[in-house]
Structures are given as structure tokens and as C-alpha cells.
Design an enzyme around this catalytic site. Sequence first.
Site, mmCIF file in Angstrom:
data_model
loop_
_atom_site.group_PDB
_atom_site.id
_atom_site.type_symbol
_atom_site.label_atom_id
_atom_site.label_comp_id
_atom_site.label_asym_id
_atom_site.label_seq_id
_atom_site.Cartn_x
_atom_site.Cartn_y
_atom_site.Cartn_z
ATOM 1 N N HIS A 133 0.879 -1.184 0.000
ATOM 2 C CA HIS A 133 0.000 0.000 0.000
ATOM 3 C C HIS A 133 0.916 1.234 0.000
ATOM 4 C CE1 HIS A 133 -2.868 2.899 1.762
ATOM 5 N NE2 HIS A 133 -3.835 2.055 1.441
ATOM 6 N N ASP A 210 3.037 -4.502 7.911
ATOM 7 C CA ASP A 210 1.813 -3.723 7.760
ATOM 8 C C ASP A 210 0.650 -4.697 7.905
ATOM 9 O OD1 ASP A 210 -0.482 -2.603 6.762
ATOM 10 O OD2 ASP A 210 0.423 -1.772 4.945
ATOM 11 N N GLN A 213 -4.674 -5.123 6.905
ATOM 12 C CA GLN A 213 -5.738 -5.991 6.365
ATOM 13 C C GLN A 213 -5.759 -7.362 7.024
ATOM 14 O OE1 GLN A 213 -8.087 -5.031 4.434
ATOM 15 N NE2 GLN A 213 -7.256 -3.045 3.832
ATOM 16 N N LYS A 236 -10.273 -0.709 10.507
ATOM 17 C CA LYS A 236 -10.376 -1.906 9.649
ATOM 18 C C LYS A 236 -10.847 -3.096 10.471
ATOM 19 C CE LYS A 236 -7.527 -0.066 6.281
ATOM 20 N NZ LYS A 236 -8.060 0.483 5.038
ATOM 21 N N CYS A 374 -4.716 2.438 -3.681
ATOM 22 C CA CYS A 374 -3.445 2.921 -3.105
ATOM 23 C C CYS A 374 -2.321 1.904 -3.324
ATOM 24 C CB CYS A 374 -3.574 3.244 -1.619
ATOM 25 S SG CYS A 374 -4.718 4.573 -1.283
HETATM 26 C C1 LIG Z 1 -2.553 -2.836 3.426
HETATM 27 C C2 LIG Z 1 -2.831 -1.464 3.949
HETATM 28 N N1 LIG Z 1 -1.864 -0.772 4.553
HETATM 29 C C3 LIG Z 1 -2.060 0.444 5.047
HETATM 30 C C4 LIG Z 1 -3.283 1.052 4.955
HETATM 31 C C5 LIG Z 1 -3.464 2.412 5.537
HETATM 32 O O1 LIG Z 1 -4.346 2.372 6.599
HETATM 33 P P1 LIG Z 1 -4.848 3.732 7.283
HETATM 34 O O2 LIG Z 1 -5.376 4.573 6.157
HETATM 35 O O3 LIG Z 1 -5.903 3.286 8.222
HETATM 36 O O4 LIG Z 1 -3.684 4.354 7.935
HETATM 37 C C6 LIG Z 1 -4.336 0.389 4.317
HETATM 38 C C7 LIG Z 1 -5.632 1.041 4.147
HETATM 39 O O5 LIG Z 1 -6.384 0.750 3.247
HETATM 40 C C8 LIG Z 1 -4.100 -0.909 3.813
HETATM 41 O O6 LIG Z 1 -5.078 -1.587 3.217
#
Ligand SMILES: Cc1ncc(COP(=O)(O)O)c(C=O)c1O
Length: 416
Positions: A133, A210, A213, A236, A374
Site C-alpha cells: 500500500h 503492515d 488488512q 479496519k 493505493c
Molecule cells: C494494506 C494497507 N496498509 C495500510 C493502509 C493504511 O491504513 P490507514 O489509512 O488506516 O492508515 C491500508 C488502508 O487501506 C491498507 O489496506
Amino acid sequence: MQPVAPRLATRTFDVEQVRSEFPVLSRRIHDLPLVYLDNAATTQKPLTVLERIDAYYRSENANVHRGVHTLSQEATEAYESVRPTMQAFLGAGSAQEIVFTKGTTDAINVVAGSMSRGYFRKGDEILLTGMEHHSNIVPWQLAAEATGAVVKVVPVDDRGQLDVEAYQALLGPKTRMVAIVHVSNTLGTINPIRQMIADAHSMGIPVLVDGAQAVAHGPVNVQDLDCDFYCMSAHKVFGPTGTGVLYGKAEWLNQLPPYQGGGDMISAVSFERTTYNEIPHKFEAGTPNIAGVIGMGAAIDYLSEFDIADVQRHEHQLVAHATGELEALGGIRLIGTADQKTAVVSFLLDGLHPYDVASVIDRFGVAVRSGHHCTQPLMDQYRIPGTLRASFALYNTLDEVDRLVDAVRRARKFLS
Ligand SMILES: Cc1ncc(COP(=O)(O)O)c(C=O)c1O
């Protein structure tokens, strides 16, 4: 601080009962019952979370860590009680290793920003993967820009799986950091992070995961994974937006400099010299999102009522049904067909733009995401502008999958 025992499930999974606990699911969109399949973007919130946040603002609101008065002490207690909750949820060894953040993005920025101040040197390599992401790309690019480090990328194959051999070959004496996504938000791929962490550690390289998900769909145990950092967002996992956790091993959190300065993160301040608070407070400058953290605790309490294996079984059925029915329509390209997948189905309809399809699907009350999610480098690799993404949560049903498939069929007819 003491280790906290993991929670045991207290209820049987019953999807209709679960649905009744999420008020927004009874909404109608364009005069049809809402089918909410955008859970990878954000999940809906159960009543217990809504009520907990409401109760906090109605009767407990005060700033934390700062007052001797009763209300402040109660607020501090409620806020700090979420640390052991998150410790148990993530399987951390100590509540001190739980840093409250704004979310996953913020958590990654804390580590990358802090590491930019003395950890990275010119020529160091930061190893990411092709399915990250943007939140797990750009903070490292900023760190690289600031320090002269370089970003390297582990390739992804056509099915959306990491090339683990290439990963092992990329690990080398210059590698100073590995940052990998646990579950891809675009592909649903579950990466073999346990092995990847062990590979990096065999060369003394720390690993950030990270977990944005991953946490809503399966058990996570950071001690078992042995990752150095694990990042997640409350929204999430049925909690409020603007809140999340950075788990960091105490030895790392103690070693790294603060990322932001301000109130609460200090021990003593003078114009000559400031000393910092103990972890985790060293990384929590300023008034935090108190209601958000308390709401996150309520969300984790809610999810912990279930046996996560029941949730996984249910979501697996939804993914298998959606995949089979969409493929049966013909003229569909699935993006992300890894052996190990979680609750995401990304796809394209031949000859149609995902935005157009998503807009028509919305007319049938079905909410799916369209776009690059993203993950632009991944879209570039597949040479596509984006995908349609249906992402599931514990409250979705097989009937909703049928509504999605029917809406896709109708959208194609309408747009062709
Ligand atoms: C795999 C992954 N990493 C990071 C993020 C970023 O999360 P946040 O916007 O809650 O900081 C997301 C959000 O869609 C994501 O799907």
C-alpha cells in the site's frame, strides 16, 4: 509489565445475530437494502463501539495523564486499559510495546521517521514488496530521500504471490530494514511473513509488518511471528477511524528517537535539554484520540467474543462463492489468485472501466471499491487502471454475494 493471556471466545458465530448488531447494515441505498462490500477500505461499527464512544463523551470526557481530578483519572484509566487489550489481541509481550497511533499509516511513519534520524546511512537498503500500500512505500521513500538510503522491491508474480527466492536473494549486507504487508488489500494475498521475518533476522535485519488488512481476518501473534514492528488501524477491525497501534519490540522502541515532540512524550523540559518519557509514551506526543482509543478497545472486545476460526470459515465461504460465481459469468479477469488468500476478490470486466461498473453497481445498493486501492505500482505491473474490489467482513452473507453477482451482470448489460 506482565504478559496478558489471550481471550477465549464467548459466543457462537451467527451471521444474522451479528448483522443485527451493526445499525448501518439496515440502511437502504437507492431504495434497496445496502450490501456493504468495501470492508478493506473501512469496516462498519457494532453498537457496543458506538455506545462506548457515546458514553465516554457523555460522562467520562477529560484529558488523560494530566489531571488529579476524578474525571481525568477515570479517562486515563479507560484509555490505558486499552493497552493490555491490544497487547492480548496482538500477542505482545508487554503493554509498553503498544504505541497508540492515528492508524497504520501513522504507525509506519513513526518508525520510518524515527529511523531517518540516525539509523539509516547513505547506501543502506530498505526492502519493500511490489504489493505494498502507498502507506508502506512513501514513508520509506521519504526516509531514503532524507538519508541517502535506497528502496529495493521484492517482485510479485502474475497470481499475486511474492517471489520468496528473489526476496532471499535481495537480503544482503546493505539491507537495513524490511517492510512487508501481511495481507494485500488489493489481492487478498496472505504473505509468508513468518518465514520472511526469520530470513531477515538470520542476517540481523529488522522487519516491520503492515497488518492493516490482517487483523480482522485471522489471529495475529507478534511474538510468534517475531516481527520487530506490527502496524494496524482500528477502523479496519470494527473500531473508529483515526486510531491504531504500532507494536514495537521494547528494545527497538527504547533505542529509537521520538518521532514527534510535544506534551506527554517528555520527562522534563528546559531550554537547555529535554529528556523523554518512557515507552510507549515517548511516541505519543500531544492529546491523543482518547475516545478513539477507547472505541478501539470496545471493537477488539467485540471481535474477541468470537472464535476467529469461525469468522475465517465464514469469510472463506464468501470468497469461494464470489470467486466461483463471478468466474461463471465469463468475461471476468480476477486479479489476485494466490494459494493463500483472505477476504478480498479483485476483478475486472472485459472492456469496461472499473469506475463505470462500480457506479452502476451502486444503483443496485451494492458498495464495492474501484480504483488502484493505493497500490499504483501493482496496477502498473498488471498494466491495468484499477480493479473492482469486493471485500468481506464477518457480517456479510452468501445472499449479498448473489446480489453483487447479479448487479455485475446487470451493469455489464447496461454498459455494453
Ligand atoms: C494494506 C494497507 N496498509 C495500510 C493502509 C493504511 O491504513 P490507514 O489509512 O488506516 O492508515 C491500508 C488502508 O487501506 C491498507 O489496506
